[in-house]
Scaffold this motif. Structure first.
Motif, PDB file in Angstrom:
ATOM      1  N   VAL A 238      -8.655  -7.738   6.484  1.00  0.00           N
ATOM      2  CA  VAL A 238     -10.375  -7.357   5.747  1.00  0.00           C
ATOM      3  C   VAL A 238      -9.558  -5.885   5.354  1.00  0.00           C
ATOM      4  O   VAL A 238     -10.615  -5.843   4.108  1.00  0.00           O
ATOM      5  N   ILE A 239      -9.316  -5.201   5.625  1.00  0.00           N
ATOM      6  CA  ILE A 239      -8.992  -3.879   5.695  1.00  0.00           C
ATOM      7  C   ILE A 239      -8.525  -3.914   4.251  1.00  0.00           C
ATOM      8  O   ILE A 239      -8.353  -2.850   3.608  1.00  0.00           O
ATOM      9  N   PHE A 244      -6.979  -2.667  -1.004  1.00  0.00           N
ATOM     10  CA  PHE A 244      -6.267  -3.323  -2.017  1.00  0.00           C
ATOM     11  C   PHE A 244      -7.409  -3.376  -3.164  1.00  0.00           C
ATOM     12  O   PHE A 244      -7.334  -2.776  -5.058  1.00  0.00           O
ATOM     13  N   GLY A 245      -8.685  -3.843  -3.248  1.00  0.00           N
ATOM     14  CA  GLY A 245      -9.944  -3.982  -4.228  1.00  0.00           C
ATOM     15  C   GLY A 245     -10.380  -2.734  -4.686  1.00  0.00           C
ATOM     16  O   GLY A 245     -10.909  -2.754  -5.477  1.00  0.00           O
ATOM     17  N   GLU A 249      -4.098   0.260  -8.229  1.00  0.00           N
ATOM     18  CA  GLU A 249      -2.635   0.799  -8.562  1.00  0.00           C
ATOM     19  C   GLU A 249      -1.985   1.410  -7.073  1.00  0.00           C
ATOM     20  O   GLU A 249      -0.840   1.548  -7.241  1.00  0.00           O
ATOM     21  N   PHE A 250      -2.971   2.301  -6.474  1.00  0.00           N
ATOM     22  CA  PHE A 250      -2.434   3.227  -5.109  1.00  0.00           C
ATOM     23  C   PHE A 250      -2.192   2.300  -4.492  1.00  0.00           C
ATOM     24  O   PHE A 250      -0.879   2.939  -3.684  1.00  0.00           O
ATOM     25  N   PHE A 251      -2.925   0.996  -3.833  1.00  0.00           N
ATOM     26  CA  PHE A 251      -2.511   0.400  -3.003  1.00  0.00           C
ATOM     27  C   PHE A 251      -0.410  -0.704  -3.090  1.00  0.00           C
ATOM     28  O   PHE A 251       0.205   0.240  -2.606  1.00  0.00           O
ATOM     29  N   GLY A 316     -10.899 -14.302  -1.120  1.00  0.00           N
ATOM     30  CA  GLY A 316      -9.374 -14.602  -1.762  1.00  0.00           C
ATOM     31  C   GLY A 316      -8.632 -13.312  -2.518  1.00  0.00           C
ATOM     32  O   GLY A 316      -9.121 -12.755  -2.496  1.00  0.00           O
ATOM     33  N   PRO A 317      -7.589 -14.180  -2.842  1.00  0.00           N
ATOM     34  CA  PRO A 317      -6.984 -12.715  -3.810  1.00  0.00           C
ATOM     35  C   PRO A 317      -7.376 -11.690  -4.932  1.00  0.00           C
ATOM     36  O   PRO A 317      -8.549 -12.603  -5.491  1.00  0.00           O
ATOM     37  N   ALA A 318      -7.621 -10.693  -5.047  1.00  0.00           N
ATOM     38  CA  ALA A 318      -8.057  -9.692  -5.856  1.00  0.00           C
ATOM     39  C   ALA A 318      -7.155 -10.320  -7.167  1.00  0.00           C
ATOM     40  O   ALA A 318      -6.057 -10.543  -7.235  1.00  0.00           O
ATOM     41  N   THR A 319      -7.801 -10.510  -8.490  1.00  0.00           N
ATOM     42  CA  THR A 319      -7.692 -10.986  -9.862  1.00  0.00           C
ATOM     43  C   THR A 319      -7.574  -9.710 -10.509  1.00  0.00           C
ATOM     44  O   THR A 319      -8.650  -8.662 -10.386  1.00  0.00           O
ATOM     45  N   PRO A 320      -6.664  -9.615 -11.477  1.00  0.00           N
ATOM     46  CA  PRO A 320      -7.315  -8.378 -12.548  1.00  0.00           C
ATOM     47  C   PRO A 320      -8.432  -8.487 -13.435  1.00  0.00           C
ATOM     48  O   PRO A 320      -8.539  -7.580 -13.457  1.00  0.00           O
TER      49      PRO A 320
END
Length: 345
Positions: A238-239, A244-245, A249-251, A316-320
């Protein structure tokens, strides 16, 4: 002169007759005065007594408590184990007339034999009705009291009172000692074996219970640890997803640096890849993710090298579109051969 000669013998005879008619009764005695074998007088109190000289006689009996030691003899208790016993009895004369009628002229010596023939059967009767363990035990008071009561009942016909009977010896016959000791040893060994078996059984139960408790505790601890580890992994994911969200870019940058740090350690390993591989996109450009043409290592690159799973967001995975990042066409997949292997000379 002749008269004096006649008076002196008469006086002497009278004196002798007078003295022979007087007797003394001691306090330790009971006295019977007999006339032609018949009892004429009974004296039990101490003092002087009188009798007819030459016709009556005085018979004295001891009024004190007398002792009788029986001869050793064998008895067979209830369990057929023979024993050699003897006893000591205490008795006294209570009815001197009946005693005289029973023993006659034999007196105390004859009464001793009669008493032994009374005490010995009483001992046989009592000891024959109990097992040998009761006879050999330290507490035999009840048995000796029973023997005393039986002997007292039979001795009453003699004018005698049995005061006490004590067993002084209770031994095994010499020829039976070895066999008896062997049997006792076998019995004790059997009892010891039974006790050892019961102890081993109890020990096995205790050990089985302890082993079951250990298995249960270990299983419960492992279950709790797996639950805690799963909760921690979920919280970590979760963290990661939240981080990432917020700034993809930094992630991606930090994940790439971490991948570089883990992959480029000097641990005597080899990586074979093309120089223009996307793995080194951040090393070739100082403009960040956009200048590198979007060719930065994917967020899961570190996990692919280190073996950790790629983080996912809660939904779910983050999208552009969700992160606002500019999607650029990915270059043609480079020929990457990542095969760590030990260096050999």
């Amino acid at each position: 002169m002749n008269r004096t000669a006649l008076i002196l013998p008469v006086l002497f005879v009278a004196l002798v007759a007078g003295l022979s008619s007087v007797f003394i009764v001691d306090e330790r005695e009971r006295v019977l005065v007999l006339q032609f074998g018949q009892v004429r007088q009974v004296r039990e109190d101490p003092g002087l007594g009188f009798k007819i000289p030459l016709i009556q006689e005085v018979v004295r009996y001891d009024a004190r408590i007398l002792g009788l030691q029986t001869q050793p003899f064998e008895v067979t208790p209830l369990d057929d184990r023979r024993l050699v016993v003897d006893a000591f009895a205490r008795w006294r004369i209570v009815d001197v007339v009946r005693f005289r009628e029973a023993v006659g002229v034999e007196g105390i010596n004859g009464a001793q034999g009669r008493m032994e023939r009374i005490v010995t059967p009483a001992i046989r009767e009592v000891l024959g009705s109990v097992p040998s363990g009761a006879v050999l035990s330290d507490d035999r008071t009840a048995l000796m009291n029973r023997i005393r009561d039986l002997a007292r009942r039979d001795a009453a016909t003699l004018g005698v009172e049995v005061i006490d009977v004590r067993l002084t010896r209770t031994d095994l016959p010499e020829q039976n000692l070895a066999a008896t000791f062997a049997r006792m040893r076998a019995e004790r060994e059997r009892e010891a074996a039974d006790e050892i078996a019961r102890g081993e059984e109890a020990a096995q139960r205790v050990r089985a219970s302890a082993d079951r408790t250990v298995v249960e505790l270990v299983s419960e601890a492992r279950r709790q640890s797996e639950v805690i580890r799963g909760e921690a992994d979920a919280e970590r994911n979760v963290i990661y997803a939240e981080a990432f969200g917020r700034d993809p870019e930094f992630f991606a940058f930090t994940r790439s640096l971490t991948s570089y740090e883990r992959a480029l350690r000097g641990e005597n390993s080899t990586m074979v890849m093309r120089p223009d591989s996307d793995f080194f996109a951040y090393l070739r450009s100082d403009q960040g993710l956009g200048a590198a043409g979007g060719a930065a290592p994917a967020p899961g690159a570190e996990d692919q090298l280190s073996g950790a799973p790629a983080p996912e967001a809660e939904d779910g995975p983050a999208t552009p579109e969700q992160t606002g990042a500019v999607a650029t066409p990915a270059p043609e997949a480079p020929a990457l051969a990542l095969n760590p292997q030990p260096l050999t000379e």
